[in-house]
Design a protein around this motif. Sequence first.
Motif, PDB file in Angstrom:
ATOM      1  N   GLY A   1       0.816  -1.207   0.000  1.00 32.44           N
ATOM      2  CA  GLY A   1       0.000   0.000   0.000  1.00 32.44           C
ATOM      3  C   GLY A   1       0.849   1.255   0.000  1.00 32.44           C
ATOM      4  N   ALA A   2       1.951   1.245   0.769  1.00 32.01           N
ATOM      5  CA  ALA A   2       2.842   2.405   0.806  1.00 32.01           C
ATOM      6  C   ALA A   2       3.514   2.630  -0.539  1.00 32.01           C
ATOM      7  N   VAL A   3       3.882   1.542  -1.218  1.00 36.77           N
ATOM      8  CA  VAL A   3       4.501   1.667  -2.540  1.00 36.77           C
ATOM      9  C   VAL A   3       3.497   2.224  -3.555  1.00 36.77           C
ATOM     10  N   LEU A   4       2.255   1.734  -3.502  1.00 36.61           N
ATOM     11  CA  LEU A   4       1.217   2.269  -4.384  1.00 36.61           C
ATOM     12  C   LEU A   4       0.987   3.747  -4.105  1.00 36.61           C
ATOM     13  N   ALA A   5       0.965   4.109  -2.815  1.00 35.63           N
ATOM     14  CA  ALA A   5       0.790   5.513  -2.449  1.00 35.63           C
ATOM     15  C   ALA A   5       1.930   6.358  -3.003  1.00 35.63           C
ATOM     16  N   TYR A   6       3.141   5.842  -2.904  1.00 35.33           N
ATOM     17  CA  TYR A   6       4.296   6.591  -3.410  1.00 35.33           C
ATOM     18  C   TYR A   6       4.203   6.776  -4.927  1.00 35.33           C
ATOM     19  N   ALA A   7       3.869   5.708  -5.631  1.00 33.52           N
ATOM     20  CA  ALA A   7       3.778   5.804  -7.090  1.00 33.52           C
ATOM     21  C   ALA A   7       2.697   6.791  -7.518  1.00 33.52           C
ATOM     22  N   ALA A   8       1.625   6.895  -6.716  1.00 38.81           N
ATOM     23  CA  ALA A   8       0.482   7.733  -7.082  1.00 38.81           C
ATOM     24  C   ALA A   8       0.604   9.173  -6.599  1.00 38.81           C
TER      25      ALA A   8
ATOM     26  N   GLY B   1       3.912  10.396  -4.760  1.00 37.00           N
ATOM     27  CA  GLY B   1       5.274  10.811  -4.418  1.00 37.00           C
ATOM     28  C   GLY B   1       5.569  10.723  -2.939  1.00 37.00           C
ATOM     29  N   HIS B   2       4.606  10.208  -2.132  1.00 38.78           N
ATOM     30  CA  HIS B   2       4.788  10.066  -0.682  1.00 38.78           C
ATOM     31  C   HIS B   2       4.312   8.679  -0.257  1.00 38.78           C
ATOM     32  N   THR B   3       5.035   8.081   0.692  1.00 38.51           N
ATOM     33  CA  THR B   3       4.572   6.792   1.222  1.00 38.51           C
ATOM     34  C   THR B   3       3.488   6.986   2.279  1.00 38.51           C
ATOM     35  N   VAL B   4       3.396   8.192   2.831  1.00 37.82           N
ATOM     36  CA  VAL B   4       2.352   8.490   3.826  1.00 37.82           C
ATOM     37  C   VAL B   4       1.601   9.741   3.353  1.00 37.82           C
ATOM     38  N   PRO B   5       0.743   9.592   2.350  1.00 43.55           N
ATOM     39  CA  PRO B   5       0.070  10.762   1.784  1.00 43.55           C
ATOM     40  C   PRO B   5      -1.183  11.159   2.565  1.00 43.55           C
ATOM     41  N   GLU B   6      -1.626  12.345   2.310  1.00 46.48           N
ATOM     42  CA  GLU B   6      -2.962  12.731   2.753  1.00 46.48           C
ATOM     43  C   GLU B   6      -3.977  11.989   1.885  1.00 46.48           C
ATOM     44  N   GLN B   7      -5.115  11.641   2.455  1.00 48.47           N
ATOM     45  CA  GLN B   7      -6.113  10.898   1.690  1.00 48.47           C
ATOM     46  C   GLN B   7      -6.537  11.657   0.440  1.00 48.47           C
TER      47      GLN B   7
END
Length: 315
Positions: free
Chosen positions: A201-208, A210-216
């Motif tokens: 999930g963190a990798v998908l967030a980063y790809a989408a 640029g952050h592994t812990v993004p705001e929703q």
Amino acid sequence: MERLRHDDPSHIGPYVILARLDSEAAERTVPERRYLGRTADGERTVLVCVPRTGADPSRWAVEAEGARRLSVPRFLHVAEVGGTAGSPWYASPYTPALPLQAVLAAYGGPLPEDTVRRLGAALAQALAALHAQGVTHAGLSPAAVLVTPGGPVLTCFGAVRAAAPDGTGRSGLPGLDPGCLAAEQASGGRPLPPGDVFALGAVLAYAATGHTVPEQSELPPGLRTLIGSCLSSDPAFRPRSVREVLGELVAPGAGPTPSGDLPEAPYAHTGTVLDHGTVPLPGRVVAALAAQSAALLALELPTPQQPFTTAQKVH
């Protein structure tokens, strides 16, 4: 591809070191030092890796040997493991490869949602095959994903285990991306598949984003629920398996993929991104892969009469 620095080795095992794979900015979240090297006769070029400073070399060597024995699609093929107990290394045949951080840099920002889905599906399929063998990756992060002309491959196998024994807190340890460490792993718990779901999930967030812990609000609407559930601090609220994540990426709302019935990942082709339009790597990423290959081919091995210099940085 980056210039060598003064503290980089000139040789690792039988290989002359030509360049670094990772940028200095990305290095803090890479659990090993990764170099591009070549045999002295110029016949073979490899990706060669060593433990980062501060790592336990014996634990790292055990994980390197474990990676060599793996037989799972989309995992980096470890061809050689060598070195001494205090200075281990492993090597893989070279193919043009960009860490996920470099992919976003080449593209100029977060990747399109369709590309993120296809990237994630390929990674989820690889993890599902690994979990079916009773093994956990325990090191998935953006740095562990190398994008090659044939699609993504997973590296940094066992990085969490190599960083610290079970029961030892792993938060803040060098080389581990804190955004990719599930709470139960950060506190020292034994790595298990739910931790890989969190890291995916963190990798998908980063790809989408640029952050592994993004705001929703940063996440694409089509991926917001899936990534949010993967990143739950409580394993009970995450998808039950990477098969469930795979199912949501390939066919949203259809539920988990049945065991033994994995769909073909979107990257699973016999050709390359250069001749398969169905593999949606953006053109700038393809160009960056080609540029890396050309720059590496242009590097000449040093001679006794001529000092060695590396090529300029290639994004």
